[in-house]
Enzyme design. Structure first.
Site, PDB file in Angstrom:
ATOM      1  CE  LYS A  22    -119.409 -20.034  14.078  1.00 40.75           C
ATOM      2  NZ  LYS A  22    -120.682 -20.014  13.387  1.00 40.75           N
ATOM      3  CG  ASN A  23    -119.517 -16.444  12.417  1.00 43.87           C
ATOM      4  OD1 ASN A  23    -119.603 -17.651  12.163  1.00 43.87           O
ATOM      5  ND2 ASN A  23    -120.342 -15.834  13.253  1.00 43.87           N
ATOM      6  CB  CYS A 116    -132.093 -21.803  11.750  1.00 43.84           C
ATOM      7  SG  CYS A 116    -130.806 -21.262  12.846  1.00 43.84           S
ATOM      8  NE  ARG A 121    -129.403 -17.621  10.753  1.00 40.65           N
ATOM      9  CZ  ARG A 121    -128.210 -18.115  11.038  1.00 40.65           C
ATOM     10  NH1 ARG A 121    -128.110 -19.199  11.746  1.00 40.65           N
ATOM     11  NH2 ARG A 121    -127.127 -17.509  10.617  1.00 40.65           N
ATOM     12  CG  ASP A 306    -123.389 -14.222  16.757  1.00 40.27           C
ATOM     13  OD1 ASP A 306    -124.588 -14.526  16.634  1.00 40.27           O
ATOM     14  OD2 ASP A 306    -122.583 -14.227  15.812  1.00 40.27           O
ATOM     15  NE  ARG A 398    -123.304 -25.355  13.859  1.00 48.55           N
ATOM     16  CZ  ARG A 398    -124.237 -24.509  13.470  1.00 48.55           C
ATOM     17  NH1 ARG A 398    -125.423 -24.546  14.041  1.00 48.55           N
ATOM     18  NH2 ARG A 398    -124.007 -23.637  12.525  1.00 48.55           N
TER      19      ARG A 398
HETATM   20  C1  EPZ Z   1    -124.167 -14.135  10.462  1.00 52.11           C
HETATM   21  O1  EPZ Z   1    -125.299 -14.897  10.057  1.00 52.11           O
HETATM   22  C2  EPZ Z   1    -123.426 -14.989  11.464  1.00 52.11           C
HETATM   23  N1  EPZ Z   1    -123.005 -16.220  10.797  1.00 52.11           N
HETATM   24  C3  EPZ Z   1    -124.305 -15.273  12.656  1.00 52.11           C
HETATM   25  O2  EPZ Z   1    -123.553 -15.992  13.608  1.00 52.11           O
HETATM   26  C4  EPZ Z   1    -124.744 -13.945  13.272  1.00 52.11           C
HETATM   27  O3  EPZ Z   1    -125.643 -14.191  14.327  1.00 52.11           O
HETATM   28  C5  EPZ Z   1    -125.424 -13.073  12.209  1.00 52.11           C
HETATM   29  O4  EPZ Z   1    -124.547 -12.915  11.075  1.00 52.11           O
HETATM   30  C6  EPZ Z   1    -125.787 -11.694  12.716  1.00 52.11           C
HETATM   31  O5  EPZ Z   1    -124.639 -11.032  13.175  1.00 52.11           O
HETATM   32  C7  EPZ Z   1    -121.906 -16.235  10.043  1.00 52.11           C
HETATM   33  O6  EPZ Z   1    -121.228 -15.236   9.869  1.00 52.11           O
HETATM   34  C8  EPZ Z   1    -121.515 -17.529   9.445  1.00 52.11           C
HETATM   35  P1  EPZ Z   1    -127.640 -12.072   8.684  1.00 52.11           P
HETATM   36  P2  EPZ Z   1    -126.136 -14.428   8.794  1.00 52.11           P
HETATM   37  O7  EPZ Z   1    -127.870 -12.418   7.260  1.00 52.11           O
HETATM   38  O8  EPZ Z   1    -125.261 -13.762   7.829  1.00 52.11           O
HETATM   39  C9  EPZ Z   1    -132.325 -11.612   7.914  1.00 52.11           C
HETATM   40  C10 EPZ Z   1    -123.170 -17.659  15.222  1.00 52.11           C
HETATM   41  O9  EPZ Z   1    -123.701 -17.902  16.334  1.00 52.11           O
HETATM   42  N2  EPZ Z   1    -132.058 -12.052   6.540  1.00 52.11           N
HETATM   43  O10 EPZ Z   1    -126.785 -10.911   8.987  1.00 52.11           O
HETATM   44  O11 EPZ Z   1    -126.921 -15.614   8.350  1.00 52.11           O
HETATM   45  C11 EPZ Z   1    -132.066 -12.723   8.919  1.00 52.11           C
HETATM   46  O12 EPZ Z   1    -133.146 -13.612   9.019  1.00 52.11           O
HETATM   47  C12 EPZ Z   1    -124.019 -17.295  14.020  1.00 52.11           C
HETATM   48  O13 EPZ Z   1    -121.959 -17.744  15.018  1.00 52.11           O
HETATM   49  C13 EPZ Z   1    -133.089 -12.067   5.605  1.00 52.11           C
HETATM   50  O14 EPZ Z   1    -134.230 -11.740   5.909  1.00 52.11           O
HETATM   51  O15 EPZ Z   1    -127.096 -13.372   9.441  1.00 52.11           O
HETATM   52  C14 EPZ Z   1    -131.789 -11.937  10.170  1.00 52.11           C
HETATM   53  O16 EPZ Z   1    -133.003 -11.585  10.775  1.00 52.11           O
HETATM   54  C15 EPZ Z   1    -125.480 -17.460  14.264  1.00 52.11           C
HETATM   55  N3  EPZ Z   1    -132.814 -12.491   4.330  1.00 52.11           N
HETATM   56  C16 EPZ Z   1    -131.088 -10.681   9.660  1.00 52.11           C
HETATM   57  O17 EPZ Z   1    -131.416 -10.617   8.251  1.00 52.11           O
HETATM   58  C17 EPZ Z   1    -131.563 -12.869   3.943  1.00 52.11           C
HETATM   59  O18 EPZ Z   1    -131.361 -13.226   2.762  1.00 52.11           O
HETATM   60  C18 EPZ Z   1    -129.571 -10.672   9.786  1.00 52.11           C
HETATM   61  O19 EPZ Z   1    -129.053 -11.928   9.373  1.00 52.11           O
HETATM   62  C19 EPZ Z   1    -130.516 -12.835   4.892  1.00 52.11           C
HETATM   63  C20 EPZ Z   1    -130.799 -12.409   6.184  1.00 52.11           C
END
Ligand code: EPZ
Length: 418
Positions: A22-23, A116, A121, A306, A398
């Site tokens: 999915k991701n 969320c 996020r 995840d 989802r």
């Molecule tokens: C991706 O989310 C995945 N989603 C998530 O999978 C996964 O948990 C996550 O990466 C971490 O591996 C998709 O790929 C669609 P991040 P993403 O930006 O990209 C902070 C699932 O269950 N951050 O790597 O949104 C954030 O809050 C989902 O399939 C900022 O502060 O995660 C987090 O603490 C859930 N500012 C950390 O970085 C930003 O602009 C990592 O988040 C972006 C992120």
């Protein structure tokens, strides 16, 4: 709202196949906005988040043709370079269209994602990365508006922290920017590598995907391509945990073992026997008692956040105390409280969860709070005595393709109540 009813206690046996990731499919679909030609993607999992992304592409003006797991997208003309609130609120990954729309149209309007279940996020890192490529960004009325009327310009971007979709968003913006972009502290997830592979087939010039420094040389336009999405490593890990917790003999097929290194190492440490009957299959059995194992979630190639919830369910059946430390999201222990309702002995201490086992789980009515939390409740239900009723399984829909049908195929007594 649908529920799952699970009668626990049946060892899972046989073969279970994984779907496409999915991701990986989500950014691949967003990447289709970068060209006016048709892009065909194979192994797209028919899950709800994918349907949401397809609606988003259609809203922008793309034609989307779904033929089983093959999806063809043609964004000949982009009529509305925007991601409206009603789509973004159901799927945060909608922000993945920000980069491609800004790159292709010189403007993009994307609703700011709200809170969320698993944490704040924000998408501030996506925004500042686009600014580094020369976009002007305003936030108004709940929307982020990016403008780059003369086109984006390559630049140096150093992410303050590693972000998966942030890296993907920037990558999709950089491929059509003029000149060179260097992304420092890039995410190294297999999904980033898969996106780069698709973009390269479309004519992009990218080096270093899978490492923390990615170099992109912008091109004027991209072309159509065909691409097969990688197998879902999180679905793979979920099934492996399900096989182990039921003390079954389960082979997960069509997967990529190399994407699960840290998770497989922890399963082994916990006493799970792992075999690789082929390059794309993993077989799990539990010859003796399960033992506790500590886990700290990290960016790839570390232990994936995840898979933390699913591993926690497994550790309720392990002898000793397991310490699970969540470093990626601040609120990703919602499943712990539900697992406790099933009899698990779990104490939360900030970002750490202490799981004392082994405890006997007993079926109960529980509520799914997010996608992976729901998966952990399914896993726990498979091992519990009696019936577990999981409410709000739309969370699981989802991201998992027909999980109840797949699990029933290897012996689980699970059914959907509509
Ligand atoms: C991706 O989310 C995945 N989603 C998530 O999978 C996964 O948990 C996550 O990466 C971490 O591996 C998709 O790929 C669609 P991040 P993403 O930006 O990209 C902070 C699932 O269950 N951050 O790597 O949104 C954030 O809050 C989902 O399939 C900022 O502060 O995660 C987090 O603490 C859930 N500012 C950390 O970085 C930003 O602009 C990592 O988040 C972006 C992120």
């Amino acid at each position: 709202m649908d529920k799952f009813a699970i009668q626990g206690g049946v060892p899972l046996e046989g073969e279970i196949a994984v779907s496409g990731a999915k991701n990986s499919a989500l950014p691949a679909l967003a990447a289709c906005l970068l060209t006016s030609e048709a892009v065909t993607l194979d192994r797209i999992p028919p899950v709800r988040d994918i349907a949401t992304m397809e609606r988003l592409l259609e809203h922008a003006g793309a034609r989307v043709v779904v033929d089983g797991e093959r999806v063809t997208v043609q964004a000949a003309v982009i009529e509305h370079p925007e991601a409206p609130y009603d789509l973004v609120k159901t799927m945060r990954a909608s922000s993945l269209v920000l980069g491609p729309l800004a790159a292709r149209c010189g403007r993009a309007r994307v609703s700011v994602p709200g809170g969320c279940a698993i944490g704040a996020r924000p998408i501030n890192l996506h925004v500042s990365a686009l600014e580094s490529l020369g976009a002007t960004i305003h936030q108004e009325h709940g929307y982020i508006e990016a403008r780059a009327p003369q086109g984006l310009k390559g630049g140096e971007v150093r992410f303050d922290r590693i972000t998966v979709t942030g890296t993907e968003d920037l990558l999709m913006a950089a491929v059509l920017a003029s000149g060179e972009t260097v992304i420092h502290n890039a995410a190294r997830e297999p999904e980033v590598v898969d996106l780069a592979a698709l973009l390269i087939k479309m004519g992009a010039r990218i080096e270093g995907a899978g490492t923390s420094v990615i170099r992109v040389t912008g091109v004027e336009r991209l072309r159509g391509a065909e691409h097969r999405i990688i197998p879902d490593r999180i679905e793979t890990g979920t099934f492996l945990a399900a096989g182990a917790i039921t003390r079954g003999d389960l082979t997960v097929t069509g997967c990529e073992p190399e994407h699960l290194g840290a998770f497989l190492a922890k399963l082994r440490e916990a006493g799970v026997e792992i075999a690789k009957p082929s390059a794309t299959a993993i077989r799990v059995r539990v010859p003796g008692k399960l033992q506790s194992a500590d886990v700290t979630t990290e960016e790839h190639p570390g232990f994936a956040t995840d898979l933390q919830a699913q591993f926690m369910a497994l550790m309720t059946q392990a002898e000793g105390i397991s310490i699970l430390t969540e470093t990626i999201f601040e609120n990703r222990f919602m499943h712990a409280l539900e697992l406790a309702r099933m009899g698990a002995n779990i104490r939360l201490d900030g970002r750490r969860a202490l799981v004392a086992g082994a405890t006997t789980l007993s079926g109960a009515e529980v509520i799914a709070s997010d996608l992976r939390a729901s998966a952990s409740l399914v896993i726990a239900g498979l091992a519990a005595h009696g019936e577990t009723l999981i409410d709000r399984v739309y969370h699981i829909d989802r991201g998992y393709e027909k999980i109840e049908t797949k699990l029933a195929g290897v012996g689980a007594r699970i059914r959907r109540i509509s």
